[in-house]
Design a protein around this motif. Structure first.
Motif, mmCIF file in Angstrom:
data_model
loop_
_atom_site.group_PDB
_atom_site.id
_atom_site.type_symbol
_atom_site.label_atom_id
_atom_site.label_comp_id
_atom_site.label_asym_id
_atom_site.label_seq_id
_atom_site.Cartn_x
_atom_site.Cartn_y
_atom_site.Cartn_z
ATOM 1 N N LYS A 265 42.308 59.708 -5.926
ATOM 2 C CA LYS A 265 41.306 59.665 -5.122
ATOM 3 C C LYS A 265 40.816 58.396 -5.288
ATOM 4 C CE LYS A 265 40.098 64.483 -5.812
ATOM 5 N NZ LYS A 265 39.279 65.537 -6.445
ATOM 6 N N TYR A 266 40.141 57.552 -4.418
ATOM 7 C CA TYR A 266 39.672 56.284 -4.235
ATOM 8 C C TYR A 266 38.628 56.014 -3.414
ATOM 9 C CZ TYR A 266 42.934 55.994 -0.441
ATOM 10 O OH TYR A 266 43.757 56.139 0.661
ATOM 11 N N HIS A 267 37.986 55.131 -3.771
ATOM 12 C CA HIS A 267 36.745 54.687 -2.576
ATOM 13 C C HIS A 267 36.016 53.360 -3.073
ATOM 14 C CE1 HIS A 267 34.128 56.417 -5.951
ATOM 15 N NE2 HIS A 267 33.143 55.610 -5.349
ATOM 16 N N ILE A 268 35.574 52.538 -2.255
ATOM 17 C CA ILE A 268 35.006 51.553 -2.558
ATOM 18 C C ILE A 268 33.386 51.088 -2.401
ATOM 19 C CG2 ILE A 268 35.488 50.597 -0.127
ATOM 20 C CD1 ILE A 268 36.326 47.718 -1.418
ATOM 21 N N GLU A 269 32.751 50.575 -3.242
ATOM 22 C CA GLU A 269 31.348 50.345 -3.179
ATOM 23 C C GLU A 269 30.939 48.771 -3.082
ATOM 24 O OE1 GLU A 269 29.529 52.337 -6.197
ATOM 25 O OE2 GLU A 269 29.933 54.409 -5.292
ATOM 26 N N SER A 270 30.310 48.425 -2.321
ATOM 27 C CA SER A 270 29.749 46.926 -2.229
ATOM 28 C C SER A 270 28.576 46.671 -1.761
ATOM 29 C CB SER A 270 30.902 46.254 -1.264
ATOM 30 O OG SER A 270 30.698 44.892 -1.372
ATOM 31 N N GLU A 271 27.847 45.355 -2.358
ATOM 32 C CA GLU A 271 26.493 45.013 -1.713
ATOM 33 C C GLU A 271 26.553 43.704 -1.599
ATOM 34 O OE1 GLU A 271 21.791 45.579 -2.992
ATOM 35 O OE2 GLU A 271 23.535 46.682 -4.009
ATOM 36 N N MET A 272 26.015 43.076 -0.399
ATOM 37 C CA MET A 272 26.203 41.867 -0.172
ATOM 38 C C MET A 272 25.451 40.958 -1.222
ATOM 39 S SD MET A 272 28.146 41.368 2.332
ATOM 40 C CE MET A 272 27.614 39.514 2.736
ATOM 41 N N ASN A 273 26.168 39.738 -1.711
ATOM 42 C CA ASN A 273 25.745 38.905 -2.575
ATOM 43 C C ASN A 273 25.566 39.352 -4.045
ATOM 44 O OD1 ASN A 273 25.529 36.803 -0.808
ATOM 45 N ND2 ASN A 273 23.564 37.697 0.001
ATOM 46 N N LYS A 274 25.893 40.745 -4.311
ATOM 47 C CA LYS A 274 25.815 41.151 -5.779
ATOM 48 C C LYS A 274 27.290 41.708 -6.114
ATOM 49 C CE LYS A 274 21.195 43.029 -5.696
ATOM 50 N NZ LYS A 274 20.219 44.015 -5.860
ATOM 51 N N GLY A 275 28.069 42.162 -5.063
ATOM 52 C CA GLY A 275 29.484 42.346 -5.719
ATOM 53 C C GLY A 275 30.150 43.498 -5.164
ATOM 54 N N THR A 276 31.276 43.770 -5.771
ATOM 55 C CA THR A 276 32.211 44.854 -5.146
ATOM 56 C C THR A 276 32.674 45.878 -6.166
ATOM 57 O OG1 THR A 276 32.761 43.781 -3.014
ATOM 58 C CG2 THR A 276 33.973 45.792 -3.554
ATOM 59 N N SER A 277 32.767 46.943 -6.251
ATOM 60 C CA SER A 277 33.249 47.944 -7.302
ATOM 61 C C SER A 277 34.593 48.826 -6.451
ATOM 62 C CB SER A 277 32.484 48.853 -7.983
ATOM 63 O OG SER A 277 31.647 47.967 -8.600
ATOM 64 N N PHE A 278 35.705 48.869 -7.039
ATOM 65 C CA PHE A 278 36.763 49.619 -6.355
ATOM 66 C C PHE A 278 37.194 50.668 -7.321
ATOM 67 C CE2 PHE A 278 40.929 51.432 -5.168
ATOM 68 C CZ PHE A 278 40.859 51.203 -3.710
ATOM 69 N N TYR A 279 37.196 52.200 -7.080
ATOM 70 C CA TYR A 279 37.442 53.207 -7.949
ATOM 71 C C TYR A 279 38.789 53.851 -7.544
ATOM 72 C CZ TYR A 279 32.424 52.584 -8.810
ATOM 73 O OH TYR A 279 31.162 52.190 -9.060
ATOM 74 N N PHE A 280 39.518 54.171 -8.575
ATOM 75 C CA PHE A 280 40.783 54.938 -8.220
ATOM 76 C C PHE A 280 40.999 55.776 -9.421
ATOM 77 C CE2 PHE A 280 42.636 51.219 -9.939
ATOM 78 C CZ PHE A 280 43.795 51.750 -10.603
ATOM 79 N N THR A 281 41.834 56.916 -9.138
ATOM 80 C CA THR A 281 41.956 57.790 -10.347
ATOM 81 C C THR A 281 43.461 57.866 -10.569
ATOM 82 O OG1 THR A 281 42.227 59.790 -8.865
ATOM 83 C CG2 THR A 281 39.954 59.404 -9.797
ATOM 84 N N LEU A 282 43.853 58.329 -12.010
ATOM 85 C CA LEU A 282 45.045 58.325 -12.420
ATOM 86 C C LEU A 282 45.106 59.735 -13.296
ATOM 87 C CD1 LEU A 282 46.332 54.828 -13.005
ATOM 88 C CD2 LEU A 282 47.109 56.182 -11.320
ATOM 89 N N GLU A 283 46.080 60.162 -13.273
ATOM 90 C CA GLU A 283 46.422 61.567 -14.080
ATOM 91 C C GLU A 283 46.594 61.284 -15.358
ATOM 92 O OE1 GLU A 283 49.572 65.217 -14.671
ATOM 93 O OE2 GLU A 283 49.422 63.915 -12.776
#
Length: 449
Positions: free
Chosen positions: A427-445
């Motif tokens: 499962k994976y998704h991305i979050e981001s906010e302009m001029n503050k940064g980005t976070s990418f999430y993903f899962t591993l068993e």
């Protein structure tokens, strides 16, 4: 399609012909025997009921049954006394039955006879029974003409009904064969269009059977082919554009080196390094295209092993040291000492692509954090940066092929990440906010302990 329609039409006619043949045999050829057998069984049934009623002197019931049977009925003792039924005159108590037929020891018999006076052929059922402690015979007779007249009516009506049914069946066969073959015609037309390159075909077949399933499959196939065709065009357009620029630069640097007369080693090395960087860029682009093609074609088979996530992340960070040299970017790792399951080389590719994107998003100074959160049977890996971020409305496009948020790179990095994580069932998704940064999430068993 005329062949199938013709075969269906002929099939309908053959089936109808077989049905009518069986109907003809039962209603015309054998109708006399069938109806005679039916009437005999009917008379036998009435004779039993009437005999039982007479044996108990229940004349009311006996008379009702006699009227219901539509037969001439007499009951005669073995001494010749008529105890019930038609009180006619003449031979055989008015029914014309030869008395020799009454002198039988059979419990139940069926005979055909001709009335001696009027020559009418009749059918009789004779049943022996006990009447007031005397042996008696119960006789039920009907004229054979009631049977033959009925069969004649059946036969005449049958041929009329046959003619009407043949007309109706022919009309229905034509309609049904056309109705059944129309979806096949539509499928054929769609297949021809797809074969000729028209992928905008949309089949609307509502038959609630396998033909509808086939139509849905063809719609899905046309959609996938359209997507593949668009991907091919985008690939050619992007590759052509992206390869043209570095090739032009390499050519320009090479021409300058050829035209350069002198011993300016520094300038020559700068030109050579620039040319090498462009070659590396083209090589990376080709490698990304090949990797994505392999992942999407299903040729890549996962080699699942257990590995330490921290060791892999440290290894990936080490490979970026030359790129980070001279930049004010800090990389921090947190809570990564966990054993997970996955294809270590493909997960390495995921981390490298994500880290590369984070580094590109930071113009001057910034922080990149790689951490994990342990949840039940899996570990959630988070790659965060303090870069320039991604506009909210563009977040849904970041996983698309050739999407370039900053017009840098090949635009295939996150598309490759998506394919690898889909293979792992992550499962994976991305979050981001302009001029503050980005976070990418993903899962591993996590490894089972």
């Amino acid at each position: 399609m005329r062949g199938i329609r013709k075969k269906l039409f002929i099939t309908y006619l053959i089936i109808t012909g077989i049905i009518f043949l069986l109907f003809y045999l039962s209603q015309v050829v054998f109708i006399g025997k069938i109806y005679t057998y039916y009437k005999i069984n009917q008379l036998k049934s009435y004779s039993l009921k009437i005999a039982n009623a007479l044996a108990t002197n229940d004349y009311k019931t006996a008379n009702e049954l006699m009227e219901e049977s539509n037969a001439k009925v007499i009951a005669v003792t073995d001494t010749g006394d008529l105890v019930f039924g038609t009180h006619g005159n003449g031979q055989g108590y008015g029914i014309g039955l030869p008395k020799t037929y009454l002198n039988t020891n059979e419990r139940l018999s069926v005979i055909e006879f001709t009335h001696p006076s009027i020559g009418v052929k009749s059918l009789a059922v004779i049943r022996s029974f006990s009447y007031n402690k005397q042996n008696a015979k119960l006789v039920l007779t009907i004229p054979l003409s009631t049977i033959t007249d009925t069969t004649v009516i059946f036969k005449s009506e049958f041929f009329l009904m046959l003619l009407i049914c043949i007309v109706v069946i022919i009309i229905m066969s034509v309609i049904m064969s056309k109705r059944l073959t129309k979806p096949i015609d539509d499928l054929k037309y769609a297949a021809q269009n797809i074969a000729s390159g028209n992928l905008d075909v949309k089949l609307d077949v509502k038959t609630n059977d396998e033909l509808e399933d086939l139509a849905m499959s063809m719609n899905s196939m046309a959609k996938n082919l359209s997507t593949a065709e668009k991907f091919k065009k985008d690939l050619i357009a992007n590759i052509t554009h992206d390869l043209k620029t570095p090739l032009g630069l390499i050519k320009g640097y090479c021409e300058m080196l050829l035209d350069f007369y002198g011993d300016d080693k520094e300038k020559r090395n700068r030109y050579l390094n620039a040319a090498l960087n462009e070659v590396d860029r083209m090589s990376k682009m080709i490698d990304d295209v090949l990797s994505l093609s392999k992942l999407q074609s299903g040729l890549v088979k996962l080699k699942i092993t257990s590995f330490n996530l921290k060791n892999l992340v440290d290894d990936v960070i080490l490979s970026f040291e030359p790129l980070l040299h001279g930049k004010n970017i800090n990389i921090v790792t947190e809570n990564l000492d966990v054993i997970v399951n996955g294809d270590v080389e493909l997960i390495r590719r995921v981390l490298m692509n994500l880290l590369s994107n984070s580094i590109k998003s930071i113009d001057e100074a910034g922080l990149i954090t790689i951490s994990s959160i342990l949840e039940d049977d899996h570990a959630k890996v988070i790659v965060s940066d303090t870069g320039k971020g991604i506009e909210r409305e563009k977040l849904q496009d970041v996983f698309k092929k050739f999407y370039k948020g900053d017009n840098k790179g090949t635009g295939l990095g996150l598309a490759i990440v998506r394919e690898i994580l889909d293979l792992h069932g992550s499962k994976y998704h991305i979050e981001s906010e302009m001029n503050k940064g980005t976070s990418f999430y993903f899962t591993l068993e996590k490894e089972n302990t």
